[in-house]
Enzyme design. Sequence first.
Site, PDB file in Angstrom:
ATOM      1  N   HIS A  78       0.431  -0.833   0.147  1.00 47.30           N
ATOM      2  CA  HIS A  78      -0.032  -0.034  -0.138  1.00 47.30           C
ATOM      3  C   HIS A  78       0.667   1.482   0.090  1.00 47.30           C
ATOM      4  CE1 HIS A  78      -4.159  -1.970   1.257  1.00 47.30           C
ATOM      5  NE2 HIS A  78      -3.549  -2.604   0.194  1.00 47.30           N
ATOM      6  N   TYR A 206      -9.098   4.712   7.735  1.00 47.86           N
ATOM      7  CA  TYR A 206      -8.925   4.767   9.478  1.00 47.86           C
ATOM      8  C   TYR A 206      -9.999   6.360   9.157  1.00 47.86           C
ATOM      9  CZ  TYR A 206      -4.421   2.938  10.306  1.00 47.86           C
ATOM     10  OH  TYR A 206      -3.507   2.233  10.308  1.00 47.86           O
ATOM     11  N   PRO A 298      -3.501  -0.072  19.085  1.00 42.96           N
ATOM     12  CA  PRO A 298      -2.855  -0.737  18.052  1.00 42.96           C
ATOM     13  C   PRO A 298      -3.431   0.439  16.840  1.00 42.96           C
ATOM     14  CG  PRO A 298      -5.346  -1.556  18.500  1.00 42.96           C
ATOM     15  CD  PRO A 298      -4.480  -0.693  20.403  1.00 42.96           C
ATOM     16  N   LYS A 302       1.275  -0.192  15.205  1.00 38.40           N
ATOM     17  CA  LYS A 302       3.034  -0.667  15.340  1.00 38.40           C
ATOM     18  C   LYS A 302       3.448  -1.760  16.360  1.00 38.40           C
ATOM     19  CE  LYS A 302       4.614   2.736  12.902  1.00 38.40           C
ATOM     20  NZ  LYS A 302       4.493   2.255  12.175  1.00 38.40           N
ATOM     21  N   TYR A 390       4.590   6.089   9.843  1.00 32.02           N
ATOM     22  CA  TYR A 390       3.408   5.389   9.896  1.00 32.02           C
ATOM     23  C   TYR A 390       3.926   3.930   9.318  1.00 32.02           C
ATOM     24  CZ  TYR A 390      -1.014   2.479   9.087  1.00 32.02           C
ATOM     25  OH  TYR A 390      -1.894   1.356   8.016  1.00 32.02           O
TER      26      TYR A 390
HETATM   27  P1  FAD Z   1       2.852 -12.187  21.449  1.00 37.45           P
HETATM   28  O1  FAD Z   1       2.446 -12.178  19.887  1.00 37.45           O
HETATM   29  O2  FAD Z   1       1.798 -12.260  22.369  1.00 37.45           O
HETATM   30  O3  FAD Z   1       3.151 -13.443  20.917  1.00 37.45           O
HETATM   31  C1  FAD Z   1       4.189 -14.402  22.548  1.00 37.45           C
HETATM   32  C2  FAD Z   1       4.579 -16.225  22.573  1.00 37.45           C
HETATM   33  O4  FAD Z   1       4.074 -16.251  24.154  1.00 37.45           O
HETATM   34  C3  FAD Z   1       2.549 -16.232  22.167  1.00 37.45           C
HETATM   35  O5  FAD Z   1       2.840 -17.758  21.568  1.00 37.45           O
HETATM   36  C4  FAD Z   1       2.507 -16.879  23.464  1.00 37.45           C
HETATM   37  O6  FAD Z   1       1.537 -18.027  23.321  1.00 37.45           O
HETATM   38  C5  FAD Z   1       3.595 -17.213  24.222  1.00 37.45           C
HETATM   39  N1  FAD Z   1       3.606 -17.104  25.461  1.00 37.45           N
HETATM   40  C6  FAD Z   1       2.723 -16.435  26.544  1.00 37.45           C
HETATM   41  N2  FAD Z   1       2.568 -17.037  27.586  1.00 37.45           N
HETATM   42  C7  FAD Z   1       4.049 -17.741  27.551  1.00 37.45           C
HETATM   43  C8  FAD Z   1       4.787 -18.930  28.788  1.00 37.45           C
HETATM   44  N3  FAD Z   1       3.924 -18.471  29.582  1.00 37.45           N
HETATM   45  N4  FAD Z   1       5.535 -19.973  28.035  1.00 37.45           N
HETATM   46  C9  FAD Z   1       5.380 -19.684  27.063  1.00 37.45           C
HETATM   47  N5  FAD Z   1       5.291 -19.156  25.400  1.00 37.45           N
HETATM   48  C10 FAD Z   1       4.302 -18.558  26.202  1.00 37.45           C
HETATM   49  N6  FAD Z   1       0.631  -4.841  15.043  1.00 37.45           N
HETATM   50  C11 FAD Z   1       1.384  -3.741  14.650  1.00 37.45           C
HETATM   51  O7  FAD Z   1       2.615  -3.915  14.058  1.00 37.45           O
HETATM   52  N7  FAD Z   1       0.399  -3.996  13.257  1.00 37.45           N
HETATM   53  C12 FAD Z   1      -0.789  -4.363  13.385  1.00 37.45           C
HETATM   54  O8  FAD Z   1      -1.632  -4.005  12.219  1.00 37.45           O
HETATM   55  C13 FAD Z   1      -1.298  -4.887  14.797  1.00 37.45           C
HETATM   56  N8  FAD Z   1      -2.574  -4.496  14.856  1.00 37.45           N
HETATM   57  C14 FAD Z   1      -3.289  -5.445  15.928  1.00 37.45           C
HETATM   58  C15 FAD Z   1      -4.433  -5.360  16.063  1.00 37.45           C
HETATM   59  C16 FAD Z   1      -5.241  -6.354  17.007  1.00 37.45           C
HETATM   60  C17 FAD Z   1      -6.227  -6.615  17.342  1.00 37.45           C
HETATM   61  C18 FAD Z   1      -4.051  -6.470  18.271  1.00 37.45           C
HETATM   62  C19 FAD Z   1      -4.547  -7.783  19.417  1.00 37.45           C
HETATM   63  C20 FAD Z   1      -2.427  -6.471  17.592  1.00 37.45           C
HETATM   64  C21 FAD Z   1      -2.652  -5.847  17.445  1.00 37.45           C
HETATM   65  N9  FAD Z   1      -1.157  -5.903  16.986  1.00 37.45           N
HETATM   66  C22 FAD Z   1      -0.505  -5.139  15.792  1.00 37.45           C
HETATM   67  C23 FAD Z   1      -0.298  -5.841  18.345  1.00 37.45           C
HETATM   68  C24 FAD Z   1       0.692  -6.968  17.729  1.00 37.45           C
HETATM   69  O9  FAD Z   1      -0.223  -8.146  17.503  1.00 37.45           O
HETATM   70  C25 FAD Z   1       1.510  -7.348  19.043  1.00 37.45           C
HETATM   71  O10 FAD Z   1       2.337  -6.140  19.126  1.00 37.45           O
HETATM   72  C26 FAD Z   1       2.514  -8.878  18.353  1.00 37.45           C
HETATM   73  O11 FAD Z   1       2.279 -10.219  18.488  1.00 37.45           O
HETATM   74  C27 FAD Z   1       3.942  -8.663  19.383  1.00 37.45           C
HETATM   75  O12 FAD Z   1       4.601 -10.030  19.612  1.00 37.45           O
HETATM   76  P2  FAD Z   1       5.003 -10.510  19.984  1.00 37.45           P
HETATM   77  O13 FAD Z   1       5.889 -11.522  19.834  1.00 37.45           O
HETATM   78  O14 FAD Z   1       6.281  -9.596  21.395  1.00 37.45           O
HETATM   79  O15 FAD Z   1       3.907 -11.371  21.298  1.00 37.45           O
HETATM   80  C1  DHB Z   2      -4.466  -3.934  11.057  1.00 32.30           C
HETATM   81  C2  DHB Z   2      -4.773  -3.926  12.084  1.00 32.30           C
HETATM   82  C3  DHB Z   2      -4.239  -2.162  13.328  1.00 32.30           C
HETATM   83  O1  DHB Z   2      -3.982  -2.189  14.375  1.00 32.30           O
HETATM   84  C4  DHB Z   2      -4.377  -0.844  12.115  1.00 32.30           C
HETATM   85  O2  DHB Z   2      -3.778  -0.048  12.779  1.00 32.30           O
HETATM   86  C5  DHB Z   2      -4.625  -1.685  11.385  1.00 32.30           C
HETATM   87  C6  DHB Z   2      -4.652  -3.136  10.359  1.00 32.30           C
HETATM   88  C7  DHB Z   2      -5.338  -4.647  10.314  1.00 32.30           C
HETATM   89  O3  DHB Z   2      -5.464  -5.846  11.464  1.00 32.30           O
HETATM   90  O4  DHB Z   2      -5.225  -5.193   9.295  1.00 32.30           O
END
Ligand code: FAD
Ligand code: DHB
Length: 401
Positions: A78, A206, A298, A302, A390
């Site tokens: 995009h 948005y 979100p 980021k 962004y």
């Molecule tokens: P996580 O993905 O949470 O991974 C952590 C892992 O550790 C999981 O698999 C979990 O099962 C495991 N775990 C937990 N506890 C334990 C334990 N005790 N022992 C072993 N394993 C364990 N980010 C963006 O960049 N862009 C977006 O568009 C965006 N949109 C989002 C929309 C939504 C609805 C949500 C909920 C989040 C969004 N995010 C977005 C945020 C993004 O999903 C998270 O920041 C990302 O998942 C972080 O990755 P991580 O590997 O740090 O943690």
């Molecule tokens: C999506 C999630 C977000 O938080 C965002 O800012 C843009 C897109 C997505 O899930 O596609």
Amino acid sequence: MAGPDASHVQVGIVGAGPAGLLLARLPDLAGISCLVIEARSRAHIEGRIRAGVLEHETAQVLRDVGVGARMDREGLVHHGLHLAFDGESRRIDLHALTGKGVMVYGQHEVVKDLVAARIETGGAIVFEATDVAIADIESARPTLSWREGEARRSVTCDFVAGCDGFHGISRGSIPAEVLRVFERVYPFGWLGILARTPPASEELIYARHEDGFALLSMRSPEISRLYLQCAPDEDIGRWPDARIWEALQARLGAAVGGKLSEGEILQKGVTAMRSFVAEPMRHGRLFLAGDAAHIVPPTGAKGMNLAVGDVRVLARALERFYASGDESGLVGYSKTCLARIWRVQRFSWWMTQMLHRFEEDTPFDRRRQLAELDYVTTSPAAATTLAENYVGLPLDAGGHK
Ligand code: FAD
Ligand code: DHB
């Protein structure tokens, strides 16, 4: 590379989200042994629908570690996004303002690609581990232990990476008197759906609306991803599909020039929203990365990108340590990451306050919000600050230096 039965690994990784899986891949390519311990099953982590927007450099990191091929085939590049408010929709031309774009590709697809790459190269991931514990982080030989079925297992490590997300155990392994927490909890959440219907816009929208924020995103030319501002503890049972579509039509309909196309809702869920930073991100031989150390609302897309940024810094520091004994990257890890994290916190907060409905807002605040959106969509200087954040601030040195 360490097998699942090793008694010592160089880097023990807790959590197989984007942070843990990428961290397992980067040092692995440099011949550093890693073991990943994950609480959930492979099917669970590969089906968890979350983020969808990869910054320009995040996409490049995935290519650099050899997992970018499917993203480049199936992901959607995009070059702009839309801000909708006051009955209008205005485009921010990310590419014209920064020379860069973003990649729309689901986080669970990134996770699938990283898991497949690790398994293909014989790397170990322990799934469905319970009672995971980290001990002796202040010693030279920290230990990771967990339960697999009936068996209790452990490995000693040179370093432990806590990549287990916001609700994991790693952050709590740092003594409370060492850790400082900064937090803001928002008085709303997002209700997100995945729907089988072609996205009503080619680019993300948005929308700031009097009823509350809404976001139109997508996963493919056939699958839409849509979000609505809701109560932080919203009962999803109170949102039958017809009510969700009605709210989405009200908040996004004008921006797409009529009606959103509706379709089968494949998944729905509510996410609460917070800004959170834990400092420092290193104590002894434990390093926190990703959501284990910080959460952003979100609205700026980021969270996953920040996780990738942390891991890049940590992987480089580990590589330098193992290549030459130089500890400076490890010593500087927390400071280097936090410089960038706070800038991204600021951006995510700013997008959130500009686009959401806050119940305590006065008519003055509502007008100010509209003026801010008007400014950011008409002034090239203001539009550039949005666009450069962004598409992603530089991964190095905390930003522009
Ligand atoms: P996580 O993905 O949470 O991974 C952590 C892992 O550790 C999981 O698999 C979990 O099962 C495991 N775990 C937990 N506890 C334990 C334990 N005790 N022992 C072993 N394993 C364990 N980010 C963006 O960049 N862009 C977006 O568009 C965006 N949109 C989002 C929309 C939504 C609805 C949500 C909920 C989040 C969004 N995010 C977005 C945020 C993004 O999903 C998270 O920041 C990302 O998942 C972080 O990755 P991580 O590997 O740090 O943690
Ligand atoms: C999506 C999630 C977000 O938080 C965002 O800012 C843009 C897109 C997505 O899930 O596609």
